[in-house]
Design a protein around this motif. Structure first.
Motif, PDB file in Angstrom:
ATOM      1  N   ARG A  50     -11.497 -29.329  15.258  1.00 60.09           N
ATOM      2  CA  ARG A  50     -11.795 -30.492  14.424  1.00 60.09           C
ATOM      3  C   ARG A  50     -11.805 -30.165  12.932  1.00 60.09           C
ATOM      4  O   ARG A  50     -11.547 -31.035  12.107  1.00 60.09           O
ATOM      5  CB  ARG A  50     -13.137 -31.116  14.819  1.00 60.09           C
ATOM      6  CG  ARG A  50     -13.085 -31.906  16.118  1.00 60.09           C
ATOM      7  CD  ARG A  50     -14.415 -32.576  16.408  1.00 60.09           C
ATOM      8  NE  ARG A  50     -14.398 -33.263  17.679  1.00 60.09           N
ATOM      9  CZ  ARG A  50     -14.136 -34.574  17.824  1.00 60.09           C
ATOM     10  NH1 ARG A  50     -13.868 -35.306  16.766  1.00 60.09           N
ATOM     11  NH2 ARG A  50     -14.155 -35.126  19.016  1.00 60.09           N
ATOM     12  N   LEU A 103      -9.023 -31.315  10.786  1.00 60.85           N
ATOM     13  CA  LEU A 103      -8.881 -32.725  10.428  1.00 60.85           C
ATOM     14  C   LEU A 103      -9.248 -32.974   8.970  1.00 60.85           C
ATOM     15  O   LEU A 103      -8.789 -33.948   8.374  1.00 60.85           O
ATOM     16  CB  LEU A 103      -9.757 -33.589  11.342  1.00 60.85           C
ATOM     17  CG  LEU A 103      -9.335 -33.609  12.806  1.00 60.85           C
ATOM     18  CD1 LEU A 103     -10.388 -34.297  13.654  1.00 60.85           C
ATOM     19  CD2 LEU A 103      -7.987 -34.288  12.968  1.00 60.85           C
ATOM     20  N   TYR A 152     -10.943 -37.862  15.172  1.00 60.28           N
ATOM     21  CA  TYR A 152      -9.480 -37.821  15.232  1.00 60.28           C
ATOM     22  C   TYR A 152      -8.900 -39.174  14.819  1.00 60.28           C
ATOM     23  O   TYR A 152      -9.445 -40.227  15.181  1.00 60.28           O
ATOM     24  CB  TYR A 152      -9.011 -37.468  16.640  1.00 60.28           C
ATOM     25  CG  TYR A 152      -9.187 -36.008  16.981  1.00 60.28           C
ATOM     26  CD1 TYR A 152      -8.239 -35.070  16.591  1.00 60.28           C
ATOM     27  CD2 TYR A 152     -10.317 -35.562  17.671  1.00 60.28           C
ATOM     28  CE1 TYR A 152      -8.406 -33.721  16.889  1.00 60.28           C
ATOM     29  CE2 TYR A 152     -10.491 -34.222  17.963  1.00 60.28           C
ATOM     30  CZ  TYR A 152      -9.529 -33.306  17.572  1.00 60.28           C
ATOM     31  OH  TYR A 152      -9.697 -31.977  17.859  1.00 60.28           O
TER      32      TYR A 152
END
Length: 304
Positions: free
Chosen positions: A169, A172, A124
């Motif tokens: 995730r 991302l 992140y």
């Protein structure tokens, strides 16, 4: 089902698979090739320590209100609240289990400069790899060498507390495709070695733009507003504009800025406050030439 319909359905499925594959290819984690970290030799630990202070590693990774040598225990756990949920800062001490003592230089370098974790996952951007991406391989090696000299901590940081869809995730990769870059943030006169050094420190290890630049709804920088001030990520007030057009430091000279970074005192005899206190204390540990370079860069960026 008629032959024509079956062909249409098959075509749609094939197109979906191709589109999905292309999307995955464009947004997959992208670490450096292993050879990128070869041949760097023994780290310059003294330079690594300077980068450690320039990067303000203790401000996030040490326990809250740490003083003295306790600042060097990078046990993690600090909660960072954001519009996307609460991130918890990881343990980056040399502990082999709770920290990053079991990592290699490549693991560390890919996390720092590519936003890719040890298991090959996207990290992140609450971890400012979007700034650290500008660090040279040598500086990464030197910083890694210094971190390995620090005390171990067995503290296990809590997992991030993020709502859907921010807890996925894979998304991302799309964020990186839109916003991740290792290119300069602004054009300045890098023929001047002092300004070039200042750009490296501010845009790279110092990651000043992470707080001083506003972001859009997806958390990417508003590039045209580089260092022009932003809402305080902690929720109260604003982080000031630090360009030459600033009402805060626009009238300061290079020596005023360098002195502020060294002493914490402004030309008006005020002092650093809030989260800037720790930043200034970290900057005070840098060589005077680095503080002067930061000042030169801040006077050279476009005014807002």
């Amino acid at each position: 089902m008629g032959a024509r319909v079956r062909k249409l359905v098959s075509a749609v499925v094939v197109l979906g698979v191709v589109a999905g594959g292309a999307a995955w290819w464009l947004t997959r984690p992208d670490p450096w090739p292993a050879a990128h970290w070869d041949g760097l030799g023994a780290p310059d630990v003294a330079n690594g320590e300077q980068l450690f202070w320039a990067g303000g590693c203790t401000s996030c990774h040490a326990a809250a209100k740490s003083e003295g040598d306790a600042k060097l225990v990078l046990s993690g756990g600090l909660p960072l609240k954001s519009p996307f949920g609460t991130f918890h800062v990881p343990n980056i001490s040399p502990d082999e289990t709770a920290g990053i003592g079991g990592w290699t230089l490549a693991d560390f370098g890919n996390a720092m400069t590519r936003g890719v974790g040890k298991q090959g996952e996207h990290l992140y951007p609450s971890f400012p790899y979007g700034s650290y991406a500008r660090l040279t391989s040598k500086d990464i090696n030197d910083l890694w060498g210094f971190l390995k000299t620090l005390p171990k901590s067995a503290n296990v940081a809590p997992p991030h507390d993020l709502p859907f869809p921010f807890n996925i995730r894979l998304s991302l990769g799309g964020w990186k495709l839109l916003f991740f870059t290792d290119k300069p943030r602004v054009t300045v006169d890098t023929s001047d070695p002092k300004i070039a050094r200042g750009q490296y420190l501010v845009e790279g290890p110092g990651h000043c733009g992470e707080c001083h630049t506003p972001r859009n709804a997806l958390g990417g920088f508003e590039a045209a507003e580089w260092l022009a001030g932003a809402p305080n990520p902690e929720g109260e007030g604003r982080i000031p504009d630090i360009t030459p057009g600033s009402k805060t430091i626009g009238s300061w000279s290079e020596s005023d800025i360098a002195n502020y970074l060294e002493t914490g005192f402004t030309p008006e005899f005020d002092s650093a406050g809030g989260s800037m206190v720790e930043v200034q204390q970290n900057m005070a540990k840098l060589p005077a030439s680095d503080r002067e370079a930061i000042a030169a860069y801040l006077k050279a960026v476009p005014a807002k």
